[in-house]
Enzyme design. Structure first.
Site, PDB file in Angstrom:
ATOM      1  N   GLY A 117       0.439  -1.093  -0.278  1.00 46.16           N
ATOM      2  CA  GLY A 117      -0.259   0.008  -0.054  1.00 46.16           C
ATOM      3  C   GLY A 117       0.714   1.358   0.301  1.00 46.16           C
ATOM      4  CE  LYS A 118       5.344   4.751  -0.780  1.00 43.41           C
ATOM      5  NZ  LYS A 118       6.390   4.554   0.383  1.00 43.41           N
TER       6      LYS A 118
END
Ligand code: NAD
Length: 428
Positions: A117-118
């Site tokens: 994720g980011k």
């Protein structure tokens, strides 16, 4: 260690610096080698979920400003999504997408049970007060609350976010769920559930990868000259740990310039100078050179540990190092990698070399969920076991397929994720 053939096709100049295209190219190449079927490719190419949020915040002068935030969850098949949150004016969805996919592959390479994720918020922290930053962080956390959580998505610090930001996220999340939930973020202060050894973890991982690569190349640290670009968390700590292992660190840099001493720098002294003066300028134990010249210094090992797109098709031919260990994310463009391959330069790629940080983030999450905290020795020993195993896995994959360590790291990562897909099946 196989250095493999030059294999990626030439990149048009305008695309060379696009992180999403660069990641897609690496993905496609590894997927071709694995003969991955088209359906699975499509699944793994696309982020599972992308959230864009508007964040109204009352500024110090009483006005209201609306910031834009993103959280992209690339893949949560192997576990909760894991990845940093950055605050910067140039944050954009393409970049966040690429970085989230990178995290899926990075977590898979070191075999920690996370997906990728980011997140990011478009803002310039230099123009914001601490109170405004806290408000943005809390509003952002509340806005992405539904997809966060220790079992769903666990952020960490990235560009312009730090332990304090993680403490605010933890507090905001905990207030909403009515229970202190330390495991919702990593990279927290030790006093509120952070892990010992987390601050040094990425630099330690870089040092360990350098050590393993040197062994394979039959080289010893003594008389090995190392040039380190950057002197922050990754570069500074990586340089210090390598110095303690007996390497000769001949150059360090920050965003304002580089220092060079062919006899080797006194790294603890340089870092103390930097701590007091906040920049290397004025340090008198070395020559001062321009950043642009640093990468081309005579040396055996180069550690780019500052920022992306530093080694490019324009300058790769001037690199003298025989071994590059990537501390930063994406410091070498795909076109530059092709050139380095033809030059016989061995590159330990970012998704392996800088994975020490996410590995100790995993330890932090485990410790938070257990409510039982490890000593620094335990953390460092377990980090070493994971990094050495990951290095060996990538090296074996490189040999098996006759590919570079970069391509091999993607082959290994994609194969692991694809295996889980096949076993779980597609829910529909
Ligand atoms: P940092 O802000 O602590 O340090 C960055 C350093 O690079 C500073 O010394 C800065 O002055 C220098 N720098 C910036 N631009 C430069 C340039 N053009 N030339 C020379 N020096 C320059 O950041 P960090 O945490 O050390 O991160 C560095 C890189 O490592 C980033 O790409 C980051 O995404 C990556 N990374 C960091 C971690 C981590 O745990 N901190 C983990 C994985 C990857």
């Amino acid at each position: 260690m196989s250095n493999g053939p030059a294999a990626l096709s030439p990149t048009p100049e305008q695309d060379e610096f696009n992180p999403f295209l660069s990641m897609a190219q690496l993905f496609n190449r590894a997927a071709d080698i694995l003969d991955l079927d088209e359906g699975l490719r499509e699944v793994l190419r696309r982020p599972d979920r992308e959230l864009t949020v508007a964040l109204p915040v009352i500024m110090d002068d009483g006005s209201t400003k609306v910031f834009t935030g993103y959280r992209v969850q690339h893949n949560f098949l192997r576990g909760p999504c894991k990845g940093g949150i950055r605050f910067a004016p140039d944050v954009n969805l393409d970049e966040v997408r690429a970085l989230s996919a990178w995290m899926t592959w990075k977590c898979s390479v070191v075999d920690v049970p996370f997906g990728g994720g980011k997140g990011g918020v478009i803002c310039d922290p230099r123009d914001l007060s601490t109170r405004e930053l806290e408000s943005i962080t809390r509003r952002y956390t509340a806005a992405i609350m539904d997809i966060l959580g220790p079992n769903r998505d666990v952020p960490a610090p990235d560009v312009n976010t730090n332990e304090q930001t993680m403490a605010w996220i933890m507090d905001t999340y905990s207030m909403h769920v009515r229970s202190t939930t330390t495991a919702v973020v990593t990279g927290k202060p030790i006093s509120i559930g952070g892990s010992r050894g987390r601050r040094e973890a990425t630099g330690r991982g870089v040092m360990l990868c350098c050590r393993e690569a040197m062994k394979k190349l039959g080289r010893r640290p003594e008389n090995t000259r190392v040039v380190v670009q950057g002197s922050g968390n990754v570069g500074g700590i990586g340089a210090l740990l390598l110095y303690r292992e007996g390497y000769k660190i001949t150059s360090l840099s920050d965003m304002y310039g580089a220092i060079h001493n062919e006899q080797g720098l006194d790294v603890p002294e340089v870092l103390e100078y930097l701590r007091v003066n906040r920049r290397l300028e004025g340090y008198d134990g070395a020559d001062h050179i321009k950043n642009a010249e640093q990468l081309f210094l005579d040396c055996e090992v180069l550690i780019p540990a500052a920022t992306e797109n530093q080694i490019t098709s324009k300058n790769a031919l001037r690199i003298k190092a025989r071994l590059i260990v990537e501390g930063a994310n994406g410091p070498t463009t795909a076109a530059a990698q092709d050139i380095l391959d033809t030059m016989g330069v061995v590159v330990v790629p970012d998704i392996l070399a800088n994975a020490g940080g996410v590995t100790v983030s995993y330890f932090e999450w485990v410790q938070d969920r257990m409510g039982y905290f490890w000593t620094e020795d335990v953390v460092n020993t377990r980090l070493e076991q994971i990094m050495v195993k990951a290095f060996d896995d990538v090296n074996e994959t490189a040999k098996k397929y006759g590919e570079t360590m970069r391509t091999a790291s993607y082959i290994l990562a994609i194969e692991r994720v694809a295996t889980v897909y096949r076993m779980r099946g597609i829910f529909s």
